[in-house]
Design a protein around this motif. Structure first.
Motif, PDB file in Angstrom:
ATOM      1  N   PRO A  99       0.642   4.080 -12.924  1.00 57.06           N
ATOM      2  CA  PRO A  99       1.623   3.642 -12.443  1.00 57.06           C
ATOM      3  C   PRO A  99       2.328   5.269 -11.178  1.00 57.06           C
ATOM      4  O   PRO A  99       3.206   5.592 -10.224  1.00 57.06           O
ATOM      5  CB  PRO A  99       2.571   2.318 -12.188  1.00 57.06           C
ATOM      6  N   TYR A 100       2.906   5.701 -12.297  1.00 56.82           N
ATOM      7  CA  TYR A 100       3.472   7.287 -13.065  1.00 56.82           C
ATOM      8  C   TYR A 100       2.972   8.131 -12.597  1.00 56.82           C
ATOM      9  O   TYR A 100       3.792   9.307 -12.141  1.00 56.82           O
ATOM     10  CB  TYR A 100       4.614   6.959 -14.110  1.00 56.82           C
ATOM     11  N   ASP A 101       1.326   8.022 -12.144  1.00 54.28           N
ATOM     12  CA  ASP A 101       0.557   9.404 -11.691  1.00 54.28           C
ATOM     13  C   ASP A 101       1.465   9.765 -10.831  1.00 54.28           C
ATOM     14  O   ASP A 101       1.645  10.082  -9.829  1.00 54.28           O
ATOM     15  CB  ASP A 101      -0.366   9.434 -12.354  1.00 54.28           C
ATOM     16  N   ASP A 102       0.649  11.090 -10.110  1.00 55.04           N
ATOM     17  CA  ASP A 102       1.418  11.692  -9.554  1.00 55.04           C
ATOM     18  C   ASP A 102       0.814  11.592  -7.987  1.00 55.04           C
ATOM     19  O   ASP A 102       1.092  11.462  -6.979  1.00 55.04           O
ATOM     20  CB  ASP A 102       0.963  13.282  -9.699  1.00 55.04           C
ATOM     21  N   ALA A 103      -0.547  11.195  -8.630  1.00 60.96           N
ATOM     22  CA  ALA A 103      -1.343  10.441  -7.444  1.00 60.96           C
ATOM     23  C   ALA A 103      -0.943   9.598  -7.071  1.00 60.96           C
ATOM     24  O   ALA A 103      -1.141   9.012  -5.557  1.00 60.96           O
ATOM     25  CB  ALA A 103      -2.745  10.482  -7.792  1.00 60.96           C
ATOM     26  N   HIS A 153       9.524   8.991  -5.399  1.00 58.38           N
ATOM     27  CA  HIS A 153       8.578   8.399  -4.234  1.00 58.38           C
ATOM     28  C   HIS A 153       9.620   8.424  -2.867  1.00 58.38           C
ATOM     29  O   HIS A 153       8.837   8.698  -2.287  1.00 58.38           O
ATOM     30  CB  HIS A 153       8.815   6.214  -4.110  1.00 58.38           C
ATOM     31  N   MET A 154      10.560   8.229  -2.824  1.00 58.45           N
ATOM     32  CA  MET A 154      11.361   8.907  -1.898  1.00 58.45           C
ATOM     33  C   MET A 154      10.836  10.294  -1.061  1.00 58.45           C
ATOM     34  O   MET A 154      10.624  10.552  -0.087  1.00 58.45           O
ATOM     35  CB  MET A 154      12.503   8.600  -1.761  1.00 58.45           C
ATOM     36  N   GLU A 155      10.970  11.573  -2.314  1.00 57.02           N
ATOM     37  CA  GLU A 155      10.443  12.700  -2.041  1.00 57.02           C
ATOM     38  C   GLU A 155       9.338  12.576  -1.694  1.00 57.02           C
ATOM     39  O   GLU A 155       9.447  13.270  -0.783  1.00 57.02           O
ATOM     40  CB  GLU A 155      10.948  13.220  -3.400  1.00 57.02           C
ATOM     41  N   ALA A 156       8.082  12.121  -1.764  1.00 53.84           N
ATOM     42  CA  ALA A 156       6.584  11.712  -1.360  1.00 53.84           C
ATOM     43  C   ALA A 156       6.739  11.511  -0.084  1.00 53.84           C
ATOM     44  O   ALA A 156       6.074  12.005   0.460  1.00 53.84           O
ATOM     45  CB  ALA A 156       5.855  11.149  -2.142  1.00 53.84           C
ATOM     46  N   CYS A 157       7.410  10.500   0.351  1.00 56.20           N
ATOM     47  CA  CYS A 157       7.143   9.977   1.135  1.00 56.20           C
ATOM     48  C   CYS A 157       8.667  10.400   2.584  1.00 56.20           C
ATOM     49  O   CYS A 157       7.941  10.543   3.901  1.00 56.20           O
ATOM     50  CB  CYS A 157       8.019   8.221   1.934  1.00 56.20           C
ATOM     51  N   ASP A 158       9.031  10.949   2.404  1.00 56.76           N
ATOM     52  CA  ASP A 158      10.319  11.932   2.225  1.00 56.76           C
ATOM     53  C   ASP A 158      11.328  10.989   3.950  1.00 56.76           C
ATOM     54  O   ASP A 158      11.134  10.804   4.737  1.00 56.76           O
ATOM     55  CB  ASP A 158      10.037  12.887   3.570  1.00 56.76           C
ATOM     56  N   ALA A 159      11.662   9.388   2.952  1.00 59.61           N
ATOM     57  CA  ALA A 159      12.179   8.939   2.904  1.00 59.61           C
ATOM     58  C   ALA A 159      12.485   7.503   2.808  1.00 59.61           C
ATOM     59  O   ALA A 159      12.689   7.410   1.700  1.00 59.61           O
ATOM     60  CB  ALA A 159      10.863   7.735   4.547  1.00 59.61           C
ATOM     61  N   HIS A 216       0.965  -1.112   0.124  1.00 58.75           N
ATOM     62  CA  HIS A 216      -0.084   0.622   0.157  1.00 58.75           C
ATOM     63  C   HIS A 216       0.598   1.341   0.151  1.00 58.75           C
ATOM     64  O   HIS A 216       0.155   2.307  -0.510  1.00 58.75           O
ATOM     65  CB  HIS A 216      -0.438   0.007   1.385  1.00 58.75           C
ATOM     66  N   ILE A 217       1.885   1.093   0.622  1.00 57.98           N
ATOM     67  CA  ILE A 217       3.222   2.155   0.475  1.00 57.98           C
ATOM     68  C   ILE A 217       4.691   1.846  -0.757  1.00 57.98           C
ATOM     69  O   ILE A 217       3.601   2.816  -1.399  1.00 57.98           O
ATOM     70  CB  ILE A 217       3.818   2.485   1.748  1.00 57.98           C
ATOM     71  N   ASP A 218       4.540   1.122  -0.377  1.00 61.96           N
ATOM     72  CA  ASP A 218       5.620   0.863  -2.062  1.00 61.96           C
ATOM     73  C   ASP A 218       4.869   0.494  -3.462  1.00 61.96           C
ATOM     74  O   ASP A 218       5.300   0.955  -4.341  1.00 61.96           O
ATOM     75  CB  ASP A 218       6.186  -0.275  -1.630  1.00 61.96           C
ATOM     76  N   LYS A 219       3.896   0.172  -3.782  1.00 65.23           N
ATOM     77  CA  LYS A 219       2.972  -0.066  -4.767  1.00 65.23           C
ATOM     78  C   LYS A 219       1.879   0.413  -4.546  1.00 65.23           C
ATOM     79  O   LYS A 219       0.761  -0.168  -5.006  1.00 65.23           O
ATOM     80  CB  LYS A 219       2.915  -1.271  -5.652  1.00 65.23           C
ATOM     81  N   ALA A 220       1.556   1.921  -4.509  1.00 68.58           N
ATOM     82  CA  ALA A 220       0.285   2.544  -3.555  1.00 68.58           C
ATOM     83  C   ALA A 220      -0.927   2.618  -4.421  1.00 68.58           C
ATOM     84  O   ALA A 220      -1.777   2.936  -4.938  1.00 68.58           O
ATOM     85  CB  ALA A 220       1.045   3.649  -3.853  1.00 68.58           C
ATOM     86  N   GLU A 221      -0.258   2.376  -5.980  1.00 69.10           N
ATOM     87  CA  GLU A 221      -1.184   2.369  -6.812  1.00 69.10           C
ATOM     88  C   GLU A 221      -2.381   1.268  -7.143  1.00 69.10           C
ATOM     89  O   GLU A 221      -3.370   1.300  -7.042  1.00 69.10           O
ATOM     90  CB  GLU A 221      -0.780   2.244  -8.923  1.00 69.10           C
ATOM     91  N   ALA A 245       2.769   8.794   0.357  1.00 71.61           N
ATOM     92  CA  ALA A 245       2.536   9.824   1.293  1.00 71.61           C
ATOM     93  C   ALA A 245       1.545   9.225   2.374  1.00 71.61           C
ATOM     94  O   ALA A 245       1.628   8.565   3.342  1.00 71.61           O
ATOM     95  CB  ALA A 245       2.812  11.041   0.568  1.00 71.61           C
ATOM     96  N   ASP A 246       0.100   9.594   1.625  1.00 64.39           N
ATOM     97  CA  ASP A 246      -0.530   9.021   2.623  1.00 64.39           C
ATOM     98  C   ASP A 246      -0.877   7.782   3.186  1.00 64.39           C
ATOM     99  O   ASP A 246      -1.327   8.155   5.257  1.00 64.39           O
ATOM    100  CB  ASP A 246      -2.353   9.562   1.729  1.00 64.39           C
ATOM    101  N   ASN A 247      -0.542   7.162   2.825  1.00 68.67           N
ATOM    102  CA  ASN A 247      -0.451   5.586   2.903  1.00 68.67           C
ATOM    103  C   ASN A 247       0.199   6.008   4.522  1.00 68.67           C
ATOM    104  O   ASN A 247       0.311   5.295   5.359  1.00 68.67           O
ATOM    105  CB  ASN A 247      -0.685   4.690   2.363  1.00 68.67           C
ATOM    106  N   LEU A 248       1.471   6.275   4.424  1.00 67.62           N
ATOM    107  CA  LEU A 248       2.522   5.987   5.392  1.00 67.62           C
ATOM    108  C   LEU A 248       2.097   7.257   6.439  1.00 67.62           C
ATOM    109  O   LEU A 248       2.543   6.351   7.784  1.00 67.62           O
ATOM    110  CB  LEU A 248       4.364   6.635   4.605  1.00 67.62           C
TER     111      LEU A 248
END
Length: 407
Positions: free
Chosen positions: A60-64, A136-142, A46-51, A70-73
């Motif tokens: 799978p590469y959409d901004d959403a 992905h890392m920038e969105a999650c900050d991790a 749900h975090i690593d493959k949030a699509e 990030a929301d799921n994390l």
């Protein structure tokens, strides 16, 4: 010579670890991730493959997708499915598969060490794959997935690892995917942490076993964020001694019309014979499945170059079959070639050819770990898809907070 650091790991509590843990994002596609996560809201997919939490029509590469990750994390942390340590620690992560067992030290490694070639690579990366993980890392900050590193075995380091495992109970343990046993210990004793740091200062180099794209992405994200937090100067890694690791074969499936003189062309460079054996048992033998039969292709001695890279079996197959017979220019991008990890077995190669999903399949002898290290030490690059490591490090067990955003 190598710098490692403890970190405030983000991890699942013991009673949720098995439910959170997921296969690496890059070994499953979106549909497989959906199936594996079905009915399991804890799954790290749900975090690593949030699509998987968005409509199938979303790219799978959409901004959403990155925003959903990030929301799921944030949701996982709010629900305490992932919790952050109160102080910096190391971990030990042991994976056991059949008779094979490997134990790595979970740490943060230095971006500067990578830039200084103390963390060595053996593969090229592709910009589009880097960009995915950067976003992905920038969105999650991790750092959401660890880098799989290795080092030449050091007896003092191994003694420290063995002693900690012997004298401390695991933080959690479970069995998952392909019957692999996973155990994790937390190292929270300051003197032991300091000892590991000092011992690795004597290690001349670390080697990327798996995760070149994640490494490049983590380094670029960290460099972009430097100044925002000390955590941006390091990235999440798990370091294993080389003698515990097993490289599996990385087989090939060809989807192309075979020329009428196919066998004649092969016999220019190989000794060709039918065999009842599906896997080669020595270097410079490649086994081929074609028209319901297995063949042994033994490279003629005079056709084997003297240089390490060019004498690898993946290089010989590429030169004498893919390039010479099928005019392949870049096997990384040629749509006629698929790569099949050895853990799926030669039965998978037979199935794909028999079902007309491929024309010819090639079963390879695994690349040796010593060759991987030698190639990296020489500053050389292996052909694409030269190595497949098993067991796979599961994602979701360890995250590293870059701490450049308020959570």
């Amino acid at each position: 010579m190598v710098k490692i650091r403890p970190f405030k790991g983000i991890r699942p509590p013991a009673d949720a670890a098995e439910k959170v843990a997921a296969l690496p994002y890059d070994v499953v596609d979106s549909q497989e991730a959906r199936q594996l996560a079905e009915g399991n809201p804890y799954s790290f997919f749900h975090i690593d493959k949030a699509e998987i939490d968005l409509p199938d029509s979303v790219d799978p590469y959409d901004d959403a997708v990155y925003q959903k990750a990030a929301d799921n994390l944030a949701s996982f942390r709010e629900k305490k499915w992932l919790v952050k340590e109160e102080r910096p620690v190391f971990y030990l992560y042991q994976l056991s598969m059949g008779q094979q067992s490997q134990t790595g030290l979970v740490v943060c490694t230095s971006i500067q060490d990578y830039l200084d070639n103390k963390i060595k690579k053996h593969e090229y990366t592709r910009p589009e794959k880097e960009q995915d993980r950067i976003r992905h890392m920038e969105a999650c900050d991790a750092n959401t997935s660890p880098i799989f590193l290795s080092y030449r075995k050091d007896n003092e380091i191994q003694a420290q690892i063995d002693q900690w495992q012997k004298n401390h109970a695991p933080l959690f343990e479970f069995t998952s995917f392909y019957d692999v046993s996973h155990k994790v210990w937390q190292i929270d004793e300051p003197t032991t942490i300091d000892t590991f740091v000092e011992l690795f200062e004597k290690v001349p180099a670390l080697y990327i076993a798996d995760g070149h794209h994640r490494t490049e992405s983590a380094v670029k994200v960290g460099m972009n964020k430097q100044g925002g937090s000390p955590e941006s100067e390091v990235f999440l890694s798990i370091i294993f001694p080389d003698d515990q690791l097993k490289i599996w074969e990385y087989n090939r499936l060809l989807k192309a019309d075979v020329p009428d003189n196919f066998m004649d062309q092969l016999q220019e460079d190989f000794i060709v014979e039918k065999t009842g054996q599906t896997k080669p048992d020595k270097l410079h033998d490649v086994h081929m499945y074609w028209e319901s039969d297995w063949y042994r292709l033994s490279v003629k001695p005079e056709k084997i170059p003297d240089t390490l890279i060019e004498s690898l079996d993946v290089s010989l197959l590429q030169r004498y079959v893919f390039e010479k017979v099928f005019a392949t220019e870049d096997i990384r991008t040629d749509p006629r070639i698929d790569f099949i990890g050895g853990v799926r077995g030669t039965e998978e190669l037979e199935r794909l050819v028999d079902q007309k999903k491929g024309t010819v399949a090639f079963s390879l002898y695994p690349t040796a770990m010593k060759d991987l290290l030698a190639v990296a030490d020489a500053g050389e690059i292996m052909p694409p898809k030269s190595t497949w490591f098993e067991p796979k490090l599961l994602s979701g067990l360890f995250l590293h907070d870059l701490e450049t955003k308020e959570l």
